[in-house]
Scaffold this motif. Structure first.
Motif, PDB file in Angstrom:
ATOM      1  N   VAL A 245      -4.470  -7.388 -55.491  1.00 36.01           N
ATOM      2  CA  VAL A 245      -5.875  -7.450 -55.898  1.00 36.01           C
ATOM      3  C   VAL A 245      -6.053  -6.746 -57.238  1.00 36.01           C
ATOM      4  N   LEU A 246      -5.410  -5.611 -57.412  1.00 41.87           N
ATOM      5  CA  LEU A 246      -5.461  -4.860 -58.672  1.00 41.87           C
ATOM      6  C   LEU A 246      -5.032  -5.744 -59.841  1.00 41.87           C
ATOM      7  N   LYS A 247      -3.918  -6.432 -59.690  1.00 40.82           N
ATOM      8  CA  LYS A 247      -3.421  -7.321 -60.754  1.00 40.82           C
ATOM      9  C   LYS A 247      -4.441  -8.403 -61.085  1.00 40.82           C
ATOM     10  N   GLU A 248      -5.038  -8.975 -60.050  1.00 42.66           N
ATOM     11  CA  GLU A 248      -6.037 -10.027 -60.248  1.00 42.66           C
ATOM     12  C   GLU A 248      -7.287  -9.482 -60.944  1.00 42.66           C
ATOM     13  N   LEU A 249      -7.727  -8.285 -60.533  1.00 41.57           N
ATOM     14  CA  LEU A 249      -8.892  -7.654 -61.163  1.00 41.57           C
ATOM     15  C   LEU A 249      -8.653  -7.418 -62.651  1.00 41.57           C
ATOM     16  N   LYS A 250      -7.474  -6.912 -62.980  1.00 45.18           N
ATOM     17  CA  LYS A 250      -7.158  -6.612 -64.380  1.00 45.18           C
ATOM     18  C   LYS A 250      -7.022  -7.887 -65.211  1.00 45.18           C
ATOM     19  N   LEU A 251      -6.565  -8.981 -64.594  1.00 45.82           N
ATOM     20  CA  LEU A 251      -6.514 -10.262 -65.313  1.00 45.82           C
ATOM     21  C   LEU A 251      -7.925 -10.767 -65.593  1.00 45.82           C
ATOM     22  N   PHE A 252      -8.825 -10.576 -64.638  1.00 51.05           N
ATOM     23  CA  PHE A 252     -10.208 -11.020 -64.806  1.00 51.05           C
ATOM     24  C   PHE A 252     -10.905 -10.219 -65.893  1.00 51.05           C
ATOM     25  N   ASN A 253     -10.753  -8.884 -65.856  1.00 51.38           N
ATOM     26  CA  ASN A 253     -11.380  -8.017 -66.861  1.00 51.38           C
ATOM     27  C   ASN A 253     -10.556  -6.742 -66.991  1.00 51.38           C
ATOM     28  N   ALA A 254      -9.770  -6.677 -68.027  1.00 55.32           N
ATOM     29  CA  ALA A 254      -8.887  -5.525 -68.250  1.00 55.32           C
ATOM     30  C   ALA A 254      -9.680  -4.239 -68.474  1.00 55.32           C
ATOM     31  N   GLN A 255     -10.969  -4.338 -68.844  1.00 54.94           N
ATOM     32  CA  GLN A 255     -11.789  -3.155 -69.108  1.00 54.94           C
ATOM     33  C   GLN A 255     -12.286  -2.490 -67.829  1.00 54.94           C
ATOM     34  N   THR A 256     -12.288  -3.217 -66.726  1.00 50.35           N
ATOM     35  CA  THR A 256     -12.720  -2.638 -65.454  1.00 50.35           C
ATOM     36  C   THR A 256     -11.773  -1.504 -65.070  1.00 50.35           C
ATOM     37  N   LYS A 257     -12.337  -0.363 -64.772  1.00 47.17           N
ATOM     38  CA  LYS A 257     -11.531   0.774 -64.321  1.00 47.17           C
ATOM     39  C   LYS A 257     -11.256   0.587 -62.832  1.00 47.17           C
ATOM     40  N   VAL A 258      -9.996   0.729 -62.455  1.00 41.13           N
ATOM     41  CA  VAL A 258      -9.641   0.594 -61.053  1.00 41.13           C
ATOM     42  C   VAL A 258      -9.079   1.913 -60.553  1.00 41.13           C
ATOM     43  N   MET A 259      -9.718   2.395 -59.495  1.00 41.33           N
ATOM     44  CA  MET A 259      -9.336   3.654 -58.883  1.00 41.33           C
ATOM     45  C   MET A 259      -8.756   3.346 -57.504  1.00 41.33           C
ATOM     46  N   MET A 260      -7.465   3.571 -57.344  1.00 43.72           N
ATOM     47  CA  MET A 260      -6.816   3.343 -56.057  1.00 43.72           C
ATOM     48  C   MET A 260      -7.113   4.547 -55.158  1.00 43.72           C
ATOM     49  N   LEU A 261      -7.613   4.269 -53.961  1.00 43.08           N
ATOM     50  CA  LEU A 261      -7.871   5.295 -52.946  1.00 43.08           C
ATOM     51  C   LEU A 261      -7.071   4.893 -51.720  1.00 43.08           C
ATOM     52  N   THR A 262      -6.083   5.690 -51.366  1.00 43.66           N
ATOM     53  CA  THR A 262      -5.181   5.243 -50.322  1.00 43.66           C
ATOM     54  C   THR A 262      -4.572   6.386 -49.527  1.00 43.66           C
ATOM     55  N   ASN A 263      -4.051   6.044 -48.382  1.00 47.62           N
ATOM     56  CA  ASN A 263      -3.241   6.983 -47.603  1.00 47.62           C
ATOM     57  C   ASN A 263      -1.764   6.812 -47.935  1.00 47.62           C
ATOM     58  N   TYR A 264      -1.445   5.776 -48.700  1.00 50.67           N
ATOM     59  CA  TYR A 264      -0.063   5.501 -49.123  1.00 50.67           C
ATOM     60  C   TYR A 264       0.149   6.117 -50.503  1.00 50.67           C
ATOM     61  N   SER A 265       0.359   7.429 -50.522  1.00 46.56           N
ATOM     62  CA  SER A 265       0.381   8.126 -51.808  1.00 46.56           C
ATOM     63  C   SER A 265       1.783   8.512 -52.274  1.00 46.56           C
ATOM     64  N   ASP A 266       2.802   7.909 -51.673  1.00 47.98           N
ATOM     65  CA  ASP A 266       4.165   8.235 -52.080  1.00 47.98           C
ATOM     66  C   ASP A 266       4.436   7.752 -53.506  1.00 47.98           C
ATOM     67  N   PHE A 267       5.535   8.218 -54.052  1.00 45.83           N
ATOM     68  CA  PHE A 267       5.896   7.924 -55.439  1.00 45.83           C
ATOM     69  C   PHE A 267       5.951   6.421 -55.709  1.00 45.83           C
ATOM     70  N   GLN A 268       6.552   5.656 -54.799  1.00 52.28           N
ATOM     71  CA  GLN A 268       6.708   4.205 -55.016  1.00 52.28           C
ATOM     72  C   GLN A 268       5.350   3.507 -55.134  1.00 52.28           C
ATOM     73  N   HIS A 269       4.421   3.849 -54.254  1.00 56.85           N
ATOM     74  CA  HIS A 269       3.100   3.224 -54.330  1.00 56.85           C
ATOM     75  C   HIS A 269       2.381   3.620 -55.628  1.00 56.85           C
ATOM     76  N   ARG A 270       2.477   4.887 -55.986  1.00 57.20           N
ATOM     77  CA  ARG A 270       1.864   5.331 -57.246  1.00 57.20           C
ATOM     78  C   ARG A 270       2.451   4.562 -58.427  1.00 57.20           C
ATOM     79  N   LYS A 271       3.769   4.424 -58.427  1.00 63.04           N
ATOM     80  CA  LYS A 271       4.472   3.726 -59.509  1.00 63.04           C
ATOM     81  C   LYS A 271       4.035   2.259 -59.574  1.00 63.04           C
ATOM     82  N   HIS A 272       4.005   1.575 -58.438  1.00 64.40           N
ATOM     83  CA  HIS A 272       3.603   0.168 -58.420  1.00 64.40           C
ATOM     84  C   HIS A 272       2.160  -0.010 -58.893  1.00 64.40           C
ATOM     85  N   CYS A 273       1.291   0.893 -58.494  1.00 64.16           N
ATOM     86  CA  CYS A 273      -0.108   0.814 -58.912  1.00 64.16           C
ATOM     87  C   CYS A 273      -0.244   1.041 -60.418  1.00 64.16           C
TER      88      CYS A 273
END
Length: 128
Positions: free
Chosen positions: A69-97
């Motif tokens: 969804v993040l990728k799609e949002l940024k394609l639609f409007n790169a200026q939109t700020k996206v704040m990930m709020l998650t319980n999956y806060s490990d390094f890999q998820h942070r890196k992918h986001c």
């Protein structure tokens, strides 16, 4: 002179978490919640109509995951700020986001209280 509010879309499939976010945002006069979605399809539909300044996005969503969804949002409007709020806060998820274009990444369990300050900072930078 009225300062425009920061428009925020909440994308979260947990009603409990959505209520918590909504309650927190209600306390910030500079913020206006323009929609709530429980999956990526709803998030994109609302985004295309409302074009929010900020999207608060969970990683674990039904159907598309939050990173897709993040990728799609940024394609639609790169200026939109996206704040990930998650319980999956490990390094890999942070890196992918980060690679997918996330502007912010917060662990719901220990960093939730940072959200209002970040939203106020975004609002301030948008009004200068």
């Amino acid at each position: 002179m009225q300062i425009e509010k920061l428009s925020v879309l909440i994308v979260e499939d947990s009603e409990v978490v959505t209520r918590r976010i909504r309650s927190m945002l209600k306390e910030i006069p500079e913020v206006s919640v323009v929609g709530e979605a429980v999956n990526g399809k709803e998030a994109m539909a609302i985004t295309q109509v409302m074009n929010p300044d900020v999207v608060l996005l969970d990683i674990n969503l039904p159907g598309q995951n939050g990173i897709e969804v993040l990728k799609e949002l940024k394609l639609f409007n790169a200026q939109t700020k996206v704040m990930m709020l998650t319980n999956y806060s490990d390094f890999q998820h942070r890196k992918h986001c980060k690679e997918a274009g996330a502007d912010y990444f917060f662990d719901k369990s220990i960093e939730f209280e940072k959200v209002p300050d970040v939203l106020l900072a975004i609002h301030k930078s948008n009004t200068q």
